[in-house]
Design a protein around this motif. Structure first.
Motif, short mmCIF file in Angstrom:
data_model
loop_
_atom_site.label_atom_id
_atom_site.label_comp_id
_atom_site.label_asym_id
_atom_site.label_seq_id
_atom_site.Cartn_x
_atom_site.Cartn_y
_atom_site.Cartn_z
N SER B 29 0.83 -1.20 0.00
CA SER B 29 0.00 0.00 0.00
C SER B 29 0.87 1.26 0.00
N GLU B 30 2.04 1.14 0.59
CA GLU B 30 3.00 2.25 0.59
C GLU B 30 3.53 2.48 -0.85
N VAL B 31 3.78 1.39 -1.55
CA VAL B 31 4.21 1.49 -2.96
C VAL B 31 3.08 2.12 -3.78
N ARG B 32 1.84 1.70 -3.52
CA ARG B 32 0.69 2.26 -4.24
C ARG B 32 0.57 3.77 -4.01
N ARG B 33 0.68 4.19 -2.75
CA ARG B 33 0.57 5.62 -2.48
C ARG B 33 1.67 6.39 -3.19
N PHE B 34 2.85 5.78 -3.27
CA PHE B 34 3.98 6.45 -3.92
C PHE B 34 3.76 6.58 -5.42
N PHE B 35 3.34 5.46 -6.08
CA PHE B 35 3.19 5.60 -7.54
C PHE B 35 1.99 6.46 -7.90
N GLN B 36 0.98 6.49 -7.00
CA GLN B 36 -0.13 7.41 -7.27
C GLN B 36 0.31 8.86 -7.11
N ALA B 37 1.17 9.13 -6.15
CA ALA B 37 1.66 10.50 -5.93
C ALA B 37 2.51 10.98 -7.11
N ILE B 38 3.27 10.07 -7.74
CA ILE B 38 4.11 10.49 -8.86
C ILE B 38 3.41 10.26 -10.20
N ILE B 39 2.11 9.93 -10.13
CA ILE B 39 1.24 9.81 -11.30
C ILE B 39 1.83 8.80 -12.29
N ASP B 40 2.15 7.62 -11.79
CA ASP B 40 2.80 6.61 -12.62
C ASP B 40 2.24 5.22 -12.30
N PRO B 41 1.06 4.90 -12.85
CA PRO B 41 0.42 3.63 -12.47
C PRO B 41 0.86 2.44 -13.32
N LYS B 42 2.15 2.36 -13.67
CA LYS B 42 2.61 1.24 -14.49
C LYS B 42 2.34 -0.09 -13.77
N PRO B 43 1.85 -1.10 -14.53
CA PRO B 43 1.52 -2.38 -13.89
C PRO B 43 2.70 -3.04 -13.17
N VAL B 44 3.93 -2.71 -13.57
CA VAL B 44 5.09 -3.35 -12.93
C VAL B 44 5.15 -3.01 -11.43
N TYR B 45 4.40 -1.98 -11.04
CA TYR B 45 4.37 -1.62 -9.62
C TYR B 45 3.29 -2.36 -8.84
N TRP B 46 2.34 -3.03 -9.57
CA TRP B 46 1.23 -3.60 -8.80
C TRP B 46 0.65 -4.89 -9.38
N ASP B 47 0.92 -5.22 -10.64
CA ASP B 47 0.26 -6.37 -11.27
C ASP B 47 1.29 -7.51 -11.47
N GLU B 48 1.21 -8.53 -10.63
CA GLU B 48 2.21 -9.61 -10.68
C GLU B 48 2.25 -10.28 -12.05
N ASP B 49 1.07 -10.47 -12.68
CA ASP B 49 1.02 -11.18 -13.96
C ASP B 49 1.82 -10.43 -15.03
N GLN B 50 1.56 -9.12 -15.14
CA GLN B 50 2.30 -8.34 -16.13
C GLN B 50 3.77 -8.15 -15.71
N ALA B 51 4.00 -8.00 -14.42
CA ALA B 51 5.37 -7.76 -13.94
C ALA B 51 6.26 -8.97 -14.19
N LYS B 52 5.66 -10.18 -14.19
CA LYS B 52 6.42 -11.42 -14.45
C LYS B 52 7.08 -11.40 -15.82
N GLU B 53 6.43 -10.71 -16.78
CA GLU B 53 6.92 -10.67 -18.16
C GLU B 53 8.04 -9.65 -18.35
N THR B 54 8.29 -8.82 -17.34
CA THR B 54 9.31 -7.77 -17.49
C THR B 54 10.67 -8.29 -17.04
N ARG B 55 11.69 -7.45 -17.25
CA ARG B 55 13.05 -7.83 -16.86
C ARG B 55 13.19 -8.05 -15.36
N TYR B 56 12.22 -7.58 -14.58
CA TYR B 56 12.31 -7.68 -13.12
C TYR B 56 11.73 -9.00 -12.60
N GLY B 57 10.89 -9.65 -13.40
CA GLY B 57 10.34 -10.93 -12.99
C GLY B 57 9.31 -10.86 -11.88
N GLY B 58 8.89 -9.66 -11.51
CA GLY B 58 7.90 -9.49 -10.44
C GLY B 58 7.72 -8.01 -10.17
#
Lengths: 153, 175
Positions: B29-58
């Protein structure tokens, strides 16, 4: 209800970016006191009263409430990650808080490719960045360095 | 113009704090408040399914998250908002980092001049973030509006188990 499917930004490759390339300007705001208060809440940092109390700001000789420099820098950093796509790896980021962003100001995120180069088999791009306001004043010069994916790599 | 960078000020250049650990492990929830404050709702910050496909793996926290992850401790009984009750307080805190000495300069304003980040990896939910700060340099420049003192602070961020996250050079300006 209005619903948008959020997706990761598309992949951008080293080969797609030429030196001198200008990224599409991204407009944030008008920035409001609410943006600042939301940022203060996200950081649990409420100690600089001039960021949310106009009386305190003016008593300190400022023209009014100032939006936080790190918030503005974060908006610029976010824009860079959008421009450079899903697989870019940000290596360095620099920002200088030169001019104030005040409530009701618009913040425009500008960026261009300054240089691209290969080093030890890795591909890098250097960006010149700035935030300008509705009067075209540069409030935040900046720069970034990122490692980019290669086509067919 | 008066020289503000006295021997007492020079003496704190090089001072280094010990490693301080953030009050809580990184929370979703702290991560959510942060990405909402910087107006950056990229799924890599909250969606495990999409984040798995990125270079970060989560899912990860946004790049500068660690810089702003140090919150008031549960056992810190001094409320920073009570500083206004101190008759000696002039409205400006010169204690720029926990664990580092205050900067003994009586200039009335402290401004954040900016950051230079070197990014190594991103925090994830559950990580414990720690930070160590060093006064790298303190110097004065005299401008048209009077003296300005630049304080360069290096902050190293890592996870408690030693994974480097980010190194920051922050320039604070007193004037």
């Amino acid at each position: 209800m209005f619903k948008v499917n959020m997706v990761e930004p598309p992949v951008v490759y080293f080969e797609d970016l030429a030196e001198g390339h200008e990224f599409p300007t991204v407009t944030k705001g008008p920035m409001m006191v609410g943006h600042q208060v939301r940022w203060a809440g996200a950081c649990d940092n409420y100690e600089s009263e001039f960021h949310h109390d106009e009386h305190v700001a003016k008593a300190a000789g400022l023209p009014g409430i100032l939006l936080s420099g790190p918030l503005m820098a974060s908006l610029l950093l976010t824009t860079v990650t959008q421009w450079l796509g899903r697989d870019a790896r940000l290596v360095r980021f620099f920002d200088q808080n030169r001019g104030a962003t005040m409530p009701r100001d618009t913040a425009l995120m500008n960026g261009r490719v300054k240089r691209k180069y290969l080093e030890s088999g890795k591909a890098f791009v250097e960006l010149d960045l700035s935030i300008t306001n509705q009067r075209s004043e540069v409030t935040t010069p900046g720069s970034a360095l990122a490692e980019m994916p290669r086509r067919g790599g | 113009m008066k020289n503000h960078v006295t021997d007492d000020v020079r003496a704190i250049i090089g001072a280094q704090s010990s490693w301080n650990e953030a009050t809580n492990a990184v929370e979703a929830s702290e991560v959510r408040r942060f990405f909402q404050a910087i107006i950056d709702p990229k799924p890599v910050y909250w969606d495990e399914d999409q984040a798995k496909e990125t270079r970060y793996g989560g899912t990860i926290a946004p790049p500068a998250f660690a810089v702003h992850a140090f919150r008031r401790g549960t056992d810190e009984t001094i409320d920073p908002l009570d500083a206004g009750l101190d008759p000696e307080f002039d409205g400006v805190s010169r204690a720029l980092r926990p664990g580092l000495p205050s900067v003994p300069i009586a200039l009335p304003r402290v401004l954040n001049g900016g950051y230079e980040y070197e990014l190594f990896s991103y925090p994830r939910v559950g990580d414990r973030i720690k930070c160590r700060s060093t006064y790298r340099d303190i110097y004065q420049r005299d401008g048209k509006t009077g003296p300005m003192v630049f304080i360069v602070i290096e902050d190293e961020y890592a996870t408690a188990d030693g994974r480097p996250l980010l190194k920051s050079l922050n320039t604070m300006i007193m004037r």
